[in-house]
Design a protein around this motif. Structure first.
Motif, short mmCIF file in Angstrom:
data_model
loop_
_atom_site.label_atom_id
_atom_site.label_comp_id
_atom_site.label_asym_id
_atom_site.label_seq_id
_atom_site.Cartn_x
_atom_site.Cartn_y
_atom_site.Cartn_z
N VAL A 43 2.08 3.92 4.68
CA VAL A 43 1.49 5.13 3.82
C VAL A 43 2.41 5.89 2.99
CG1 VAL A 43 0.30 7.26 4.13
CG2 VAL A 43 -0.37 5.28 5.53
N GLU A 44 3.52 6.21 3.21
CA GLU A 44 4.41 6.89 2.66
C GLU A 44 4.79 5.99 1.41
OE1 GLU A 44 7.59 8.55 5.08
OE2 GLU A 44 6.31 10.09 5.75
N GLU A 45 5.23 4.78 1.74
CA GLU A 45 5.68 3.92 0.44
C GLU A 45 4.49 3.64 -0.15
OE1 GLU A 45 8.64 2.88 -0.55
OE2 GLU A 45 9.63 4.17 1.10
N GLY A 46 3.34 3.46 0.39
CA GLY A 46 2.12 3.06 -0.62
C GLY A 46 1.87 4.13 -1.76
N PHE A 47 1.98 5.45 -1.19
CA PHE A 47 1.76 6.46 -2.26
C PHE A 47 2.71 6.26 -3.12
CE2 PHE A 47 -0.97 8.55 0.94
CZ PHE A 47 -1.92 8.92 0.06
N LEU A 48 4.06 6.12 -3.01
CA LEU A 48 4.87 5.95 -3.92
C LEU A 48 4.71 4.96 -4.89
CD1 LEU A 48 8.20 7.02 -1.68
CD2 LEU A 48 6.87 8.25 -3.64
N LEU A 49 4.60 3.55 -4.36
CA LEU A 49 4.35 2.57 -5.01
C LEU A 49 3.13 2.61 -6.14
CD1 LEU A 49 5.24 -0.48 -5.40
CD2 LEU A 49 3.79 -1.05 -3.73
N VAL A 50 1.94 3.15 -5.52
CA VAL A 50 0.84 3.43 -6.65
C VAL A 50 1.21 4.21 -7.70
CG1 VAL A 50 -1.49 4.23 -6.72
CG2 VAL A 50 -0.98 3.03 -4.82
N ARG A 52 4.17 4.72 -8.89
CA ARG A 52 5.23 4.04 -9.58
C ARG A 52 4.51 3.05 -10.66
NH1 ARG A 52 9.47 -0.13 -7.51
NH2 ARG A 52 7.59 -1.34 -7.39
N ASP A 53 3.51 2.46 -10.33
CA ASP A 53 2.53 1.61 -10.87
C ASP A 53 1.55 2.41 -12.21
OD1 ASP A 53 3.73 -0.43 -9.75
OD2 ASP A 53 1.88 -0.82 -8.68
N GLY A 54 1.93 3.90 -12.13
CA GLY A 54 1.16 4.55 -13.10
C GLY A 54 -0.30 4.79 -12.74
N LYS A 55 -0.65 4.45 -11.41
CA LYS A 55 -1.94 4.88 -10.96
C LYS A 55 -2.33 6.05 -10.15
CE LYS A 55 -2.48 -0.07 -10.52
NZ LYS A 55 -2.73 -1.36 -9.53
N ARG A 56 -3.42 6.57 -10.13
CA ARG A 56 -3.76 7.68 -9.28
C ARG A 56 -3.49 7.28 -7.86
NH1 ARG A 56 -9.45 10.77 -8.73
NH2 ARG A 56 -8.75 12.85 -7.76
N ALA A 57 -2.69 8.05 -6.99
CA ALA A 57 -2.47 7.85 -5.77
C ALA A 57 -3.32 8.58 -4.81
CB ALA A 57 -0.90 8.30 -5.48
N THR A 58 -4.49 7.83 -4.67
CA THR A 58 -5.82 8.17 -3.92
C THR A 58 -5.35 7.71 -2.56
OG1 THR A 58 -7.13 6.45 -4.48
CG2 THR A 58 -7.09 8.62 -5.91
N VAL A 59 -6.15 8.17 -1.66
CA VAL A 59 -6.30 7.49 -0.27
C VAL A 59 -6.98 6.20 -0.53
CG1 VAL A 59 -7.70 7.63 2.00
CG2 VAL A 59 -6.45 10.02 1.05
N SER A 60 -7.91 6.05 -0.96
CA SER A 60 -8.54 4.83 -1.10
C SER A 60 -7.67 3.63 -1.83
CB SER A 60 -9.80 4.86 -2.23
OG SER A 60 -10.60 5.51 -1.38
N SER A 74 -5.58 8.97 5.60
CA SER A 74 -5.89 10.44 5.57
C SER A 74 -5.15 11.20 6.58
CB SER A 74 -7.07 10.87 5.53
OG SER A 74 -7.90 10.24 4.55
N ARG A 75 -5.23 10.73 7.81
CA ARG A 75 -4.65 11.25 8.87
C ARG A 75 -3.07 11.65 8.80
NH1 ARG A 75 -2.37 9.30 13.20
NH2 ARG A 75 -2.98 7.07 12.84
N ILE A 76 -2.58 10.28 8.46
CA ILE A 76 -0.95 10.40 8.37
C ILE A 76 -0.52 11.08 7.27
CG2 ILE A 76 0.93 8.79 7.86
CD1 ILE A 76 -0.58 6.64 9.33
N ARG A 77 -1.33 11.12 6.15
CA ARG A 77 -0.76 12.01 5.03
C ARG A 77 -0.93 13.31 5.24
NH1 ARG A 77 1.84 11.47 0.23
NH2 ARG A 77 0.98 12.38 -1.43
N GLU A 78 -2.11 13.78 5.94
CA GLU A 78 -2.28 15.19 6.24
C GLU A 78 -1.17 15.78 7.45
OE1 GLU A 78 -6.21 15.70 6.94
OE2 GLU A 78 -6.82 15.31 4.92
N SER A 79 -0.58 14.86 8.31
CA SER A 79 0.25 15.30 9.35
C SER A 79 1.66 15.34 8.69
CB SER A 79 0.24 14.32 10.39
OG SER A 79 0.67 13.17 10.24
N GLU A 80 2.63 16.13 9.58
CA GLU A 80 4.02 16.11 9.07
C GLU A 80 4.65 15.22 9.99
OE1 GLU A 80 5.29 20.13 9.51
OE2 GLU A 80 4.01 20.95 7.96
#
Length: 271
Positions: A43-50, A52-60, A74-80
């Motif tokens: 999840v963490e790398e997924g958000f960074l990769l999206v 980096r590709d210039g796209k909107r980093a959404t949960v979907s 969503s659960r992982i993104r919202e938790s610490e």
């Protein structure tokens, strides 16, 4: 056409995972815990990769990229993340103190070697060294850390540097922290080299031989330890001389740089 690539990647993952699984199992981590941590990493790398590709980093978007459900993302993104930076901080600051002791003339003797420093007192003491190179960590705590790792001995009221390479010996948590930091950096370098042009690749090489007798391996281990330590100390001295205290001094964001050297020895059946 993609199948051979995915097969090679799968084989590489298993080769990485087997020694990691050995460490995790020996320290009591069950697969379920590892699987949850793997989800967090994706999840963490997924958000960074999206991003980096210039796209909107959404949960979907991250769900589609990783194959995880939107609920999981969503659960992982919202938790610490349950990560303790204390071990990493001690590791880095202990290295900085030893580096300063070796390279800063203010803490060297007349021959340019790390001086035996009184524990307290003025600008020429172990306490002064710690203040300069470890921030707010108390001198007594740093002394205890370096004594536990067998880097420092106290002789006649003076702190004496007896071992230049900092390897935590009495603190298992710090050793495990090295597992995450150093292995992660090696994988990052290999991943970088897979994506960039040849002239942009980072240096990553090794030497190996599968036909070495046990006695010869012992001799080579001693040789490689001695020469690798000398090379790392040379690199460390150069970095210390060229480090900047803030990005304001160079007019651009500061970079983290590192060079790592490792030794491995395996019996024939595990090669």
């Amino acid at each position: 056409m993609d199948m051979p690539i995915h097969q090679v990647l799968s084989d590489a993952v298993v080769r990485i995972m087997r020694p990691l699984a050995r460490v995790l199992l020996s320290h009591g981590m069950a697969y379920g815990t590892f699987a949850e941590l793997a989800k967090r990493a994706f999840v963490e790398e997924g958000f960074l990769l999206v991003q980096r590709d210039g796209k909107r980093a959404t949960v979907s978007a991250v769900s589609a990229l990783t194959g995880l459900t939107r609920k999981d993302v969503s659960r992982i993104r919202e938790s610490e993340a349950l990560l303790d930076g204390g071990a990493s901080q001690r590791y880095n600051r202990a290295i900085r103190v030893i580096s300063g002791w070796i390279n800063d003339p203010a803490f060297n003797d007349a021959s340019g070697e790390p001086a035996a420093l009184p524990l307290e007192g003025g600008d020429w003491s172990f306490a002064a060294l710690v203040r300069r190179y470890s921030g707010d960590i108390p001198a007594a705590a740093m002394l205890s850390t370096l004594q536990a790792s067998e880097n420092v001995e106290v002789r006649a009221g003076n702190a004496v540097l007896v071992e230049r390479a900092y390897i935590p010996k009495a603190t298992p948590l710090e050793k495990i922290n090295i597992l995450g930091k150093d292995v992660g950096e090696l994988v990052h370098t290999i991943g970088h080299n897979l994506e960039v042009l040849p002239e942009q690749r980072f240096f990553q090489r090794k030497v190996s031989n599968a036909s070495i007798a046990a006695a010869t391996a012992t001799e080579f281990r001693a040789l490689s330890t001695r020469k690798s330590q000398a090379l790392l100390e040379e690199y460390n001295a150069w970095l210390t001389q060229h480090q900047s205290e803030s990005d304001e001094t160079v007019g651009e964001p500061l970079r983290y740089v590192a060079v790592g050297i490792y030794y491995i020895e395996l019996p024939e059946q595990e090669q």
